[in-house]
Design a protein around this motif. Structure first.
Motif, PDB file in Angstrom:
ATOM      1  N   TYR A   1      -8.224  13.694 -17.177  1.00  0.00           N
ATOM      2  CA  TYR A   1      -9.507  12.987 -17.220  1.00  0.00           C
ATOM      3  C   TYR A   1     -10.603  13.878 -16.663  1.00  0.00           C
ATOM      4  N   ALA A   2     -11.800  13.690 -17.187  1.00  0.00           N
ATOM      5  CA  ALA A   2     -12.948  14.452 -16.674  1.00  0.00           C
ATOM      6  C   ALA A   2     -13.549  13.725 -15.480  1.00  0.00           C
TER       7      ALA A   2
ATOM      8  N   SER B   1     -11.170  21.374 -16.540  1.00  0.00           N
ATOM      9  CA  SER B   1     -10.487  20.413 -17.423  1.00  0.00           C
ATOM     10  C   SER B   1      -9.593  21.156 -18.409  1.00  0.00           C
TER      11      SER B   1
ATOM     12  N   GLU C   1      -9.769  13.222 -21.486  1.00  0.00           N
ATOM     13  CA  GLU C   1     -10.165  11.806 -21.500  1.00  0.00           C
ATOM     14  C   GLU C   1     -11.454  11.639 -20.688  1.00  0.00           C
ATOM     15  N   PRO C   2     -12.333  10.725 -21.102  1.00  0.00           N
ATOM     16  CA  PRO C   2     -13.591  10.553 -20.367  1.00  0.00           C
ATOM     17  C   PRO C   2     -13.419   9.685 -19.123  1.00  0.00           C
ATOM     18  N   ASP C   3     -14.376   9.741 -18.238  1.00  0.00           N
ATOM     19  CA  ASP C   3     -14.529   8.823 -17.097  1.00  0.00           C
ATOM     20  C   ASP C   3     -13.323   8.778 -16.155  1.00  0.00           C
TER      21      ASP C   3
ATOM     22  N   ASP D   1     -15.972  21.915 -17.289  1.00  0.00           N
ATOM     23  CA  ASP D   1     -15.419  22.206 -18.607  1.00  0.00           C
ATOM     24  C   ASP D   1     -14.182  23.100 -18.468  1.00  0.00           C
TER      25      ASP D   1
END
Ligand code: BDR
Ligand code: CA
Length: 310
Positions: free
Chosen positions: A67-68, A49, A103-105, A46
């Motif tokens: 992106y995470a 990011s 952004e995810p993934d 967290d």
């Protein structure tokens, strides 16, 4: 003819020196920074990011997405380094929060981009190698698609900096590192052997005291905790050197060898092992290990790239 630009994806655990590597990537005229993927490492996912977004926005790179990546190592406990980078990971740097979202993934993004642009993308990894190992698992063909992997991690001949034998990024996820070094892709290992020799000192910041450029403020803010609160007399430019080597490989001497990573040892977890013996079985020579660095030139490039040089 001028040298071509390099398309870069940064995988980071931002982090004081990760932030400085990002500043180099944003400011270097030959780097085209496509995206940043954050991984848990120096601090939680967290925070890494949010720190990455904060640093990019501060530098005006508001169109570079973050992106995470992975929330923790493939196995074992989460190890962090807030004792060095501060509770927030950026040494308490006073920078505005970003209003952007993460952004995810990041793993999916990495696989998609590498598959779509064969031979074009350089990955610069300055945190634990978890994201890369997960991407390999999801899409093994990325090994043949990446232009180069340049990673800050390990120590080929020096002691470690986290245990007597292990460097932090490798120690934080030894299993991931072992998988990454096993692959026959072009990897450059920018380890402690060279990064410990390229250092920033409090006296380097003095001439910048009145400089209000974004890079100067970032540098002062992220160094404040280590220099003024902890009283450190210097800071190794680990992650910035990895970025510089990706663009200027002539800064270092590289020797091709294999690197194995200790994943089980009670005292040697995370150690990077290179068989330097003359009569060792011939290695596959997958990894280019940096053994020497033109330290003063690297320092000069660090400052001039940030617009802080003479
Ligand atoms: C590495 O560990 C981290 O704390 C730094 O950001 C750097 O990537 C140095 O061992
Ligand atoms: Ca880092």
């Amino acid at each position: 003819m001028s040298d071509p630009a390099i398309r870069v994806i940064l995988d980071v655990d931002t982090g004081v020196d990760d932030a400085l590597a990002m500043a180099l990537a944003v400011n270097h005229p030959r780097v085209d920074l496509e995206a940043v993927i954050a991984v848990a490492g120096n601090v939680s996912l967290d925070r890494t990011s949010r720190n990455s977004l904060k640093v990019l926005d501060w530098l005006g790179a508001t169109s570079v997405p973050v992106y995470a990546g992975a929330v923790g190592p493939l196995s074992g406990v989460l190890r962090e380094a807030s004792y060095w980078h501060g509770q927030d990971g950026l040494g308490g740097a006073c920078l505005p929060e970003s209003s952007r979202g993460v952004e995810p993934d990041g793993i999916g993004y990495l696989c998609r981009r590498l598959m779509a642009a064969p031979g074009e993308l350089t990955l610069v990894c300055t945190g634990p190698l978890t994201d890369l190992a997960l991407a390999l698992e999801r899409e093994p063909r990325i090994v043949r698609r990446v232009r180069e992997v340049v990673l800050m991690g390990g120590a080929a001949r020096l002691p470690g900096n986290t245990t007597p034998v292990a460097e932090f990024n490798i120690y934080a996820d030894p299993e991931a590192a072992a998988r990454v070094f096993e692959q026959p892709w072009p990897i450059t290992m920018v380890g402690l052997d060279v990064t410990e020799r390229v250092r920033l000192q409090p006296s380097d910041l003095m001439p910048l005291a009145a400089n209000d450029s974004a890079a100067a403020v970032l540098l002062r803010e992220v160094c404040h905790f280590l220099f003024d609160v902890c009283g450190e007399d210097s800071l190794a430019l680990h992650d910035p050197l990895a970025l510089l080597v990706a663009v200027h490989p002539d800064l270092v001497v590289r020797r091709r060898h294999d690197v194995r990573v200790e994943t089980r040892g009670a005292c040697t977890l995370g150690m990077t092992i290179v068989d330097w013996r003359m009569d060792a079985p011939p290695p596959a020579r997958h990894t280019r290990i940096c053994t020497e660095v033109a330290a003063e030139r690297a320092r000069a490039l660090f400052f001039t790239t940030l617009g802080l040089g003479s």
